[in-house]
Write an enzyme that holds these catalytic residues in place. Sequence first.
Site, short mmCIF file in Angstrom:
data_model
loop_
_atom_site.label_atom_id
_atom_site.label_comp_id
_atom_site.label_asym_id
_atom_site.label_seq_id
_atom_site.Cartn_x
_atom_site.Cartn_y
_atom_site.Cartn_z
CB SER A 120 -7.29 -5.91 -4.29
OG SER A 120 -6.13 -5.34 -4.83
CB ALA A 121 -2.38 -6.80 -2.12
CG ASP A 164 -0.12 -3.50 -4.10
OD1 ASP A 164 0.86 -2.77 -4.29
OD2 ASP A 164 -1.31 -3.12 -4.19
O1 PMV Z 1 -3.17 1.61 -6.23
P1 PMV Z 1 -2.58 0.29 -5.91
O2 PMV Z 1 -2.37 0.04 -4.45
O3 PMV Z 1 -3.31 -0.84 -6.61
O4 PMV Z 1 -1.09 0.28 -6.52
C1 PMV Z 1 -0.85 0.26 -7.92
C2 PMV Z 1 0.62 0.35 -8.15
C3 PMV Z 1 1.06 0.32 -9.62
O5 PMV Z 1 2.48 0.39 -9.62
C4 PMV Z 1 0.52 1.52 -10.38
C5 PMV Z 1 0.62 -0.95 -10.32
C6 PMV Z 1 1.31 -2.20 -9.78
O6 PMV Z 1 0.70 -3.28 -9.92
O7 PMV Z 1 2.42 -2.12 -9.27
#
Ligand code: PMV
Length: 328
Positions: A120-121, A164
């Site tokens: 998403s990022a 992200d």
């Molecule tokens: O799963 P992803 O790539 O959306 O990463 C989430 C990472 C967390 O630390 C759990 C949440 C965040 O926004 O940092």
Amino acid sequence: MTVSSAPGKVYLFGEHAVVYGEPAVPCAIERRARVTVNRREDDRLRVQADDLSLDGFTVEYGGTTDARPDVDVPENLIEAAMGYVDEAIEQVRDVTGDRDAGFDVTIESDIPLGAGLGSSAAVVVAAIDAATRELGVSLETDELAERAYRTEHAVQSGQASRADTFCSATGGAVRVEGEDCRALEAPDLPLVVGFDGGAGDTGELVGGVRGLREQYDFAADTVASIGDLVRQGERALAANDIDELGRLMNFNHGLLSALGVSARSLDSMVWAARDAGATGAKLTGAGGGGCIVALDSTDATETALSFTPGCVESFRAELATEGVKRLQ
Ligand code: PMV
């Protein structure tokens, strides 16, 4: 027409703990989302996503109405393509002052959705970069990262760190602690990724850790220990000490597991990687399903993962030294 791409990422260390102000070190990888944007005559938004590792679909709707389109695809995919792009375009309208801008947006991505690789990022960073440029505005990387963060923050009901979005905008390895985001010197790490074909629910997993942390002092201590481990990891990264990085990744996986965010499939892949001789392995991102990341300069881990029940894809991930790329 303007086209931008932005990379996904793995977390070397620190996911979840970063939500509570501890540092984290994500690292951009050469798996990208590419977003093509064309300005429309009207103020509507049309999103086409053919390649989000799921069935393709097209939706068209007025950005100014609440009307949701009637399409038969999973809710999370609609949200991925619409919620994020919708909010990204709001940021574009805000930063350019062009409140009536409408766009046709096409997303192509080779980053599995919701699997801990920052899909998403990457979509949000590429969409904001392309749409602002389509309006003749070129954002500095810091502003782009900030607008992308605000997008995720809004869509994820405040449950987003800057990790992200900053990593995807700038590329390379970065360190994020609260609002402080900076680039790190990083060697070209021998990263291998294993993917179980699934996805975790980030909101639910973050909520679970939050609950444990409130209920048990030792869970709060576990989060703080992850912070200590990340600081140690930064030193290992600076010294290019791959063995120490691997040990710390193993430790980080254990602590995440204690916080309840691993899964059987992730544990199987982590153990398959370790058994194959990886220097270290851990889940990456929110957990619950999705991806693991391992360090191995040989082919052994990638091969072992490809034979591991529950692993649907394994690949070597090159460090993406460049963040957002302006392709057209
Ligand atoms: O799963 P992803 O790539 O959306 O990463 C989430 C990472 C967390 O630390 C759990 C949440 C965040 O926004 O940092």
